[in-house]
Scaffold this motif. Structure first.
Motif, PDB file in Angstrom:
ATOM      1  N   ILE A  37     -37.045  56.671  12.313  1.00 51.30           N
ATOM      2  CA  ILE A  37     -36.879  55.928  11.056  1.00 51.30           C
ATOM      3  C   ILE A  37     -37.813  56.464   9.982  1.00 51.30           C
ATOM      4  O   ILE A  37     -37.412  56.670   8.826  1.00 51.30           O
ATOM      5  N   ARG A  38     -39.058  56.712  10.321  1.00 45.28           N
ATOM      6  CA  ARG A  38     -40.048  57.150   9.331  1.00 45.28           C
ATOM      7  C   ARG A  38     -39.758  58.553   8.812  1.00 45.28           C
ATOM      8  O   ARG A  38     -40.262  58.931   7.752  1.00 45.28           O
ATOM      9  N   HIS A  39     -38.968  59.318   9.536  1.00 45.73           N
ATOM     10  CA  HIS A  39     -38.596  60.637   9.028  1.00 45.73           C
ATOM     11  C   HIS A  39     -37.343  60.576   8.142  1.00 45.73           C
ATOM     12  O   HIS A  39     -36.857  61.620   7.687  1.00 45.73           O
ATOM     13  N   GLN A  40     -36.803  59.365   7.943  1.00 48.36           N
ATOM     14  CA  GLN A  40     -35.741  59.130   6.984  1.00 48.36           C
ATOM     15  C   GLN A  40     -34.571  60.116   7.115  1.00 48.36           C
ATOM     16  O   GLN A  40     -34.154  60.769   6.164  1.00 48.36           O
ATOM     17  N   GLY A  41     -34.073  60.239   8.313  1.00 50.30           N
ATOM     18  CA  GLY A  41     -32.881  61.054   8.530  1.00 50.30           C
ATOM     19  C   GLY A  41     -33.143  62.526   8.733  1.00 50.30           C
ATOM     20  O   GLY A  41     -32.201  63.299   8.938  1.00 50.30           O
ATOM     21  N   GLN A  42     -34.399  62.944   8.706  1.00 52.48           N
ATOM     22  CA  GLN A  42     -34.722  64.347   8.944  1.00 52.48           C
ATOM     23  C   GLN A  42     -34.726  64.642  10.442  1.00 52.48           C
ATOM     24  O   GLN A  42     -34.948  63.758  11.263  1.00 52.48           O
ATOM     25  N   LEU A  43     -34.495  65.898  10.757  1.00 54.72           N
ATOM     26  CA  LEU A  43     -34.524  66.310  12.157  1.00 54.72           C
ATOM     27  C   LEU A  43     -35.938  66.172  12.709  1.00 54.72           C
ATOM     28  O   LEU A  43     -36.907  66.625  12.109  1.00 54.72           O
TER      29      LEU A  43
END
Length: 511
Positions: A37-43
């Motif tokens: 979640i904290r990477h907001q959709g990043q791999l």
């Protein structure tokens, strides 16, 4: 609160809610979810997750896969919000920043390609002896429009080593991706598709796993190595047939003690290594493949001879090496085990012990698979797959030394109260399963049993006679529910025509 499809996530309370009810997903699983979640959709790479969630502990990658599966199960119909990028990591398609743009199919295919090219799923290889010609033949066959090559031969003859070396060469030449599917440890066919997904680096639970697998393979140009197919031969054959129909660009190299017997298959026999003749000269013994393999393992294990060149070994020792190679029929696994035993016994006592204790030879490597820990275990792996009549014929044939004809076999089996047609059928099946070696002389065929097989049958499997009486046919079909619908799935994905009757019957039993 953060919305994930129909679920809500509270990072403060560290809870996942669905319909107002908190779902229990475990501390580790929530740590992974929070990181995504904290990477907001990043791999997020697998290494990042392992370092964050297990900072002070070394864990296997499958632990991560277990928790990812738990998260997907909790999300239910929204499970696809957690996307696997094979060989790289995971991303969440819904996070604090709202919906995240999907990863393009080209990026996914590129990641899948690189995961295969890395070859990190190939087992450790060994330096091959006397296999250059056969390796070239296998390579040529795979390049000559043969979609399926099956390496067949008795246990311990080196089928897996040959397949791994071919895979390694293809990876080094970057000619194709290589995926190694280890089947030996699978006890039931219900894990078969999971083994394929694991080899391909895919961590998903699709509604129709067979159709999904074929779709994935159709997007890839690579080589699948299926190792040790014989104990799941019918189920593997049915699955391979479906794959070749739905993903014709895939090449498959299988190792088995018997052919898959499906359309388009080419079987290649992996023979034992050449052994010196009884009257061979010193130079002829040292040039033989089996002697070279034995001496290499002996030197690696015995500090007494490690620094002694072949030229300094006395003639009697070389003659004894030749005798060991002949007694063990040039079978690589048996030669490796004998080399370990020679360290303690010496060559003279080793040769003297082979007649009575060959079945006790054990592996030099502690990490060897259970089926290769002893010669007894290697034979038992094949023996347990036989019918009662096949076991009876095999045990009786152990009393025949050297090569023999069908007539001699039938005469030897008169006391077994089996009909000639039954003996003939059993011999055909035993030869197909690499328990009898077949040689040709014009229109005639001759049979022989490897010395290790004969000794194990005479000394090590006597208890089976009593157990057979209690269990009339120990090879009951094993067709759990996960492959019970394979035939129907194949009809959806690749069409209903041309299916082998044997596989239809096998799959029907599973229903």
């Amino acid at each position: 609160m953060i919305s994930l499809g129909q679920a809500m996530v509270s990072l403060d309370l560290r809870d996942l809610f669905k319909d107002g009810v908190a779902l229990r997903i475990g501390t580790r699983a929530f740590d992974i979810l929070e990181l995504l979640i904290r990477h907001q959709g990043q791999l997020v790479s697998k290494e990042q997750i392992l370092q964050r969630v297990w900072p002070d502990t070394i864990v296997e990658e499958n632990n991560l896969q277990v928790h990812i599966s738990a998260l997907r199960k909790a999300l239910g119909s929204d499970r696809d919000l957690i996307r696997t990028i094979p060989g790289r990591g995971y991303l969440l398609l819904g996070g604090e920043g709202g919906f995240v743009e999907d990863v393009g199919p080209e990026e996914v295919r590129t990641a899948q390609w690189h995961q295969g090219v890395l070859g990190n799923r190939l087992p450790a290889g060994v330096e091959l002896v006397g296999r250059a010609s056969l390796l070239g033949e296998v390579n040529a066959a795979l390049s000559d429009h043969h979609a399926l090559i099956t390496l067949i031969g008795p246990g311990g003859v080196g089928k897996t080593s040959l397949a791994v070396e071919l895979g390694r060469q293809r990876l080094e030449g970057q000619s194709s991706a290589v995926y190694f599917v280890a089947l030996a440890e699978l006890e039931h066919s219900e894990s078969l598709l999971d083994a394929f997904f694991q080899a391909l680096g895919i961590d998903v639970c699709p509604a129709d796993p067979l159709v999904f697998l074929i779709q994935q393979l159709a997007q890839r140009s690579g080589l699948l190595i299926l190792d040790n197919c014989e104990h799941l031969i019918d189920q593997v054959a049915a699955l391979v047939e479906a794959i070749l129909r739905g993903a014709p660009g895939v090449r498959i190299l299988a190792t088995s003690r018997e052919p898959l017997r499906i359309g388009g298959e080419r079987s290649l026999q992996v023979p034992p290594l050449t052994s010196p003749e009884p009257d061979a000269t010193r130079d002829a013994i040292l040039r033989s493949d089996s002697a070279q393999l034995f001496l290499r393992h002996w030197r690696a294990l015995d500090c007494q001879v490690a620094s002694t060149p072949d030229a300094e070994l006395d003639d009697y020792s070389i003659d004894l090496v030749g005798e060991v190679c002949r007694r063990l029929d040039g079978v690589p696994l048996a030669l490796e085990m004998a080399a370990a035993r020679a360290c303690a016994l010496g060559l003279y006592q080793l040769v003297g012990s082979l007649d009575e204790s060959m079945h006790l030879l054990s592996a030099s490597l502690r990490t060897a698979p259970p089926r290769q820990q002893t010669l007894q275990a290697s034979l038992s792996w094949s023996y347990r797959l036989l019918s009662r009549d096949e076991r009876t014929v095999l045990r009786q044939l152990a009393d025949l030394d050297g090569r023999f004809t069908l007539e001699q076999a039938c005469n030897a089996l008169q006391r077994a109260t089996l009909s000639r047609s039954c003996v003939m059928d059993c011999m055909v099946r035993l030869a197909t399963k690499s328990l009898l070696m077949v040689s040709a002389q014009g229109p005639f065929r001759f049979y022989r049993m490897l010395a290790a097989t004969r000794t194990c049958l005479r000394l090590g499997l006597g208890a089976e006679r009593a157990s057979d009486a209690l269990n009339p046919d120990p090879r009951a079909p094993d067709l759990p529910s996960s492959l019970a619908n394979l035939h129907a799935a194949r009809a959806v994905s690749v069409g209903p025509d041309g299916y082998h009757a044997r596989h239809q019957r096998a799959l029907a039993v599973g229903r």
